[in-house]
Design an enzyme around this catalytic site. Structure first.
Site, PDB file in Angstrom:
ATOM      1  N   GLU A 286       0.832  -1.217   0.000  1.00 48.76           N
ATOM      2  CA  GLU A 286       0.000   0.000   0.000  1.00 48.76           C
ATOM      3  C   GLU A 286       0.864   1.264   0.000  1.00 48.76           C
ATOM      4  O   GLU A 286       0.752   2.107   0.887  1.00 48.76           O
ATOM      5  CB  GLU A 286      -0.907   0.013   1.241  1.00 48.76           C
ATOM      6  CG  GLU A 286      -1.771  -1.209   1.413  1.00 48.76           C
ATOM      7  CD  GLU A 286      -2.337  -1.362   2.831  1.00 48.76           C
ATOM      8  OE1 GLU A 286      -2.084  -0.476   3.678  1.00 48.76           O
ATOM      9  OE2 GLU A 286      -3.001  -2.364   3.087  1.00 48.76           O
ATOM     10  N   GLY A 288       2.092   4.927  -0.700  1.00 50.49           N
ATOM     11  CA  GLY A 288       1.519   6.209  -1.091  1.00 50.49           C
ATOM     12  C   GLY A 288       2.641   7.171  -1.427  1.00 50.49           C
ATOM     13  O   GLY A 288       2.911   7.479  -2.587  1.00 50.49           O
ATOM     14  N   ARG A 289       3.351   7.590  -0.383  1.00 51.88           N
ATOM     15  CA  ARG A 289       4.427   8.573  -0.538  1.00 51.88           C
ATOM     16  C   ARG A 289       5.453   8.154  -1.600  1.00 51.88           C
ATOM     17  O   ARG A 289       5.877   8.966  -2.417  1.00 51.88           O
ATOM     18  CB  ARG A 289       5.145   8.723   0.807  1.00 51.88           C
ATOM     19  CG  ARG A 289       6.141   9.850   0.878  1.00 51.88           C
ATOM     20  CD  ARG A 289       6.924   9.783   2.195  1.00 51.88           C
ATOM     21  NE  ARG A 289       6.071   9.641   3.346  1.00 51.88           N
ATOM     22  CZ  ARG A 289       5.547  10.663   4.035  1.00 51.88           C
ATOM     23  NH1 ARG A 289       5.842  11.892   3.699  1.00 51.88           N
ATOM     24  NH2 ARG A 289       4.764  10.454   5.059  1.00 51.88           N
ATOM     25  N   CYS A 356      -1.204  33.964   8.944  1.00 50.78           N
ATOM     26  CA  CYS A 356      -0.985  34.500  10.294  1.00 50.78           C
ATOM     27  C   CYS A 356      -0.789  33.385  11.313  1.00 50.78           C
ATOM     28  O   CYS A 356      -1.646  33.146  12.169  1.00 50.78           O
ATOM     29  CB  CYS A 356      -2.177  35.359  10.704  1.00 50.78           C
ATOM     30  SG  CYS A 356      -2.664  36.474   9.404  1.00 50.78           S
ATOM     31  N   GLU A 357       0.286  32.654  11.201  1.00 51.89           N
ATOM     32  CA  GLU A 357       0.645  31.583  12.138  1.00 51.89           C
ATOM     33  C   GLU A 357       2.165  31.518  12.146  1.00 51.89           C
ATOM     34  O   GLU A 357       2.794  31.544  11.088  1.00 51.89           O
ATOM     35  CB  GLU A 357       0.158  30.209  11.638  1.00 51.89           C
ATOM     36  CG  GLU A 357      -1.318  30.060  11.471  1.00 51.89           C
ATOM     37  CD  GLU A 357      -2.040  29.649  12.742  1.00 51.89           C
ATOM     38  OE1 GLU A 357      -1.364  29.299  13.733  1.00 51.89           O
ATOM     39  OE2 GLU A 357      -3.271  29.692  12.726  1.00 51.89           O
ATOM     40  N   TYR A 385       1.019  13.984   0.186  1.00 55.93           N
ATOM     41  CA  TYR A 385       0.555  14.707   1.373  1.00 55.93           C
ATOM     42  C   TYR A 385       0.782  16.213   1.207  1.00 55.93           C
ATOM     43  O   TYR A 385       1.132  16.916   2.150  1.00 55.93           O
ATOM     44  CB  TYR A 385       1.218  14.142   2.649  1.00 55.93           C
ATOM     45  CG  TYR A 385       1.025  12.641   2.752  1.00 55.93           C
ATOM     46  CD1 TYR A 385      -0.242  12.123   3.019  1.00 55.93           C
ATOM     47  CD2 TYR A 385       2.075  11.757   2.517  1.00 55.93           C
ATOM     48  CE1 TYR A 385      -0.447  10.750   3.069  1.00 55.93           C
ATOM     49  CE2 TYR A 385       1.871  10.382   2.569  1.00 55.93           C
ATOM     50  CZ  TYR A 385       0.616   9.888   2.844  1.00 55.93           C
ATOM     51  OH  TYR A 385       0.421   8.531   2.884  1.00 55.93           O
TER      52      TYR A 385
HETATM   53  C1  LIG Z   1      -1.274   6.141   4.953  1.00 52.03           C
HETATM   54  C2  LIG Z   1      -1.351   4.670   4.773  1.00 52.03           C
HETATM   55  C3  LIG Z   1      -0.572   4.055   3.784  1.00 52.03           C
HETATM   56  C4  LIG Z   1       0.431   4.788   2.942  1.00 52.03           C
HETATM   57  O1  LIG Z   1       1.536   5.212   3.635  1.00 52.03           O
HETATM   58  P1  LIG Z   1       2.804   5.801   2.858  1.00 52.03           P
HETATM   59  O2  LIG Z   1       3.768   6.100   3.918  1.00 52.03           O
HETATM   60  O3  LIG Z   1       2.350   7.004   2.119  1.00 52.03           O
HETATM   61  O4  LIG Z   1       3.282   4.739   1.938  1.00 52.03           O
HETATM   62  C5  LIG Z   1      -0.746   2.703   3.607  1.00 52.03           C
HETATM   63  N1  LIG Z   1      -1.606   1.979   4.355  1.00 52.03           N
HETATM   64  C6  LIG Z   1      -2.363   2.550   5.319  1.00 52.03           C
HETATM   65  C7  LIG Z   1      -3.299   1.718   6.107  1.00 52.03           C
HETATM   66  C8  LIG Z   1      -2.257   3.908   5.561  1.00 52.03           C
HETATM   67  O5  LIG Z   1      -2.999   4.474   6.522  1.00 52.03           O
END
Ligand SMILES: *Cc1c(COP(=O)(O)O)cnc(C)c1O
Length: 432
Positions: A286, A288-289, A356-357, A385
């Site tokens: 899974e 993402g980044r 403004c932070e 992100y």
């Molecule tokens: C956020 C998340 C990911 C992705 O994480 P990355 O660090 O972006 O690879 C995968 N699985 C779950 C359950 C997540 O919450």
């Protein structure tokens, strides 16, 4: 492969000159490289080719329809965390049958939607959730495929806000009680046990925590396979990326600090494949980044220089509402001027936004090439992100997003207008 490089003195994304792009579309502006996203997807797939592996891209990292569509066409499935993300997957041409649904707080409406669309698995994070999924599925006359998320209690050695696999985190079910949780889940009506899932954290820059977690959980996976004939084991996402010195190789610049060692796909695969292969199951990843982080930049313009007695501030037209990582996670972004510097001169500055932070900064005490008002810079590695966490705080319209494919730049999300800011708002009618 990172497709951001200087060409004829100007920073380019693939074949597109970013200064020219900013002239046309304004700043702040998110720009993504299609070639980089595809390269990352294909390299990870290739690294795992000895396994029956399904990549379920973590939608939340960057959920623009064009990005999702790109990955869907490559065969990706998707890890989703909300009904809204499932809606996006369908709009982008993704297959709900390849979706896993994560998250500790799925609502009735989200569970119903997942069941209607036929998602591959609800990755449940508590026994209460499994019981509720069973109830909703029974009412709908459907069978819900589920996996439990195990919390292996492994230290991912990452920032505390993105660490998820320790007992004190809210995620998953404790390793010590997971077997009993499976037994109770199996006894519930309208539940099909399909797998086991874990995700220990984000931005892991060493393979060791992954190895530790897989070694710890592998015997459990074997047991579950025998007992419930589970089909898959998901090891989650979390593959870290480099945030420092991210321009294309051979174009090292003095302002990129060079302390980070990337976790390479070669290392990830060579350490994990031998542990996973003997399980004889479908392995789900899974990421993402990893898929999109280095594929995106946020382009912004220097508005003013402000020389204080203690510091020099460069005030830019991007702010924490556009990119919140520095404020939220102390996230680092390398900064590259769009015009290639012609000397080695640097100056120590703070790069700050107009909001403004005090948390509204992108760099503090950073040695950068001298900047002047009107100069444009790129905040690198902003593809994950980034835009997805943007807000309208300070009533700032959200930036446009561009996807570059070779020499072509596609607008994949228009810049918001002032009218967009007040969409859906109304003033109550008052008796005169
Ligand atoms: C956020 C998340 C990911 C992705 O994480 P990355 O660090 O972006 O690879 C995968 N699985 C779950 C359950 C997540 O919450």
């Amino acid at each position: 492969m990172h497709s951001f490089h200087y060409e004829n003195g100007s920073l380019h994304c693939e074949g597109v000159n970013l200064d020219v792009l900013a002239n046309e579309h304004g700043t702040p502006l998110y720009v993504y490289s299609q070639a980089t996203i595809l390269d990352h997807y294909r390299r990870l797939s290739a690294g795992m080719s000895e396994l029956d592996c399904q990549i379920c891209y973590a939608t939340k990292a960057n959920s623009n329809l064009a990005v999702l569509n790109l990955l869907a066409r490559e065969g990706a499935g998707f890890d989703i965390v909300s009904g809204g993300e499932l809606f996006r997957i369908e709009k982008a041409g993704g297959d709900p049958g390849k979706c896993t649904f994560a998250g500790v707080g799925k609502t009735r409406a989200e569970i119903e939607l997942g069941l209607e669309k036929g998602i591959y698995s609800f990755n449940a994070e508590s026994e209460a959730e499994v019981a509720f999924i069973s109830k909703v599925a029974s009412e709908m006359g459907k069978v819900a495929p589920i996996a439990l998320r195990v919390n292996p209690n492994v230290d991912a050695k990452t920032h505390k806000y993105i660490s998820t696999g320790k007992s004190e985190n809210k995620f998953g079910i404790d390793f010590s009680v997971i077997r009993e949780a499976y037994e109770r889940a199996a006894a519930l009506p309208n539940i099909k046990i399909r797998g086991l899932q874990m995700h220990i954290g984000s931005q892991l820059t060493s393979v060791n925590p992954f190895v530790e977690a897989v070694e710890k959980v592998a015997p459990l996976v074997q047991e579950l396979k025998e007992k419930y004939e589970i089909e898959f084991f998901s090891i989650g996402g979390g593959i870290g990326i480099v945030y420092e010195d991210t321009l294309a190789s051979g174009q090292d610049h003095w302002w990129g600090e060079k302390e980070e060692k990337p976790l390479t796909i070669e290392e990830y695969a060579s350490q994990l494949v031998p542990l996973l292969k003997p399980l004889g199951l479908k392995i789900i990843l899974e990421p993402g980044r990893f898929m999109v982080g280095n594929a995106g930049v946020l382009i912004t313009e220097v508005l003013y220089e402000k020389r204080g007695s203690a510091k020099t501030f460069q005030i830019i037209d991007a702010a924490m509402n556009d990119l919140i990582r520095p404020a939220l996670y102390e996230g680092h972004h390398d900064i590259a001027p769009l015009k290639e510097p012609t000397s080695d001169e640097t100056e120590e500055v703070d790069i700050v936004g107009p909001v403004c932070e005090s948390g509204d900064f992108f760099a503090q005490n950073r040695a950068l090439p001298p900047l002047e008002e009107g100069d444009r810079i790129a905040l690198l590695s902003a593809g994950a992100y980034g835009f997805v966490m943007a807000s309208n705080y300070n009533s700032r319209p959200m930036p446009a997003e561009i996807l570059v494919d070779g020499d072509t730049a596609h607008v994949i999300r228009a810049r918001q207008s002032f009218d967009d800011l007040i969409q859906g708002e109304s003033i109550p009618a008052r008796a005169e």
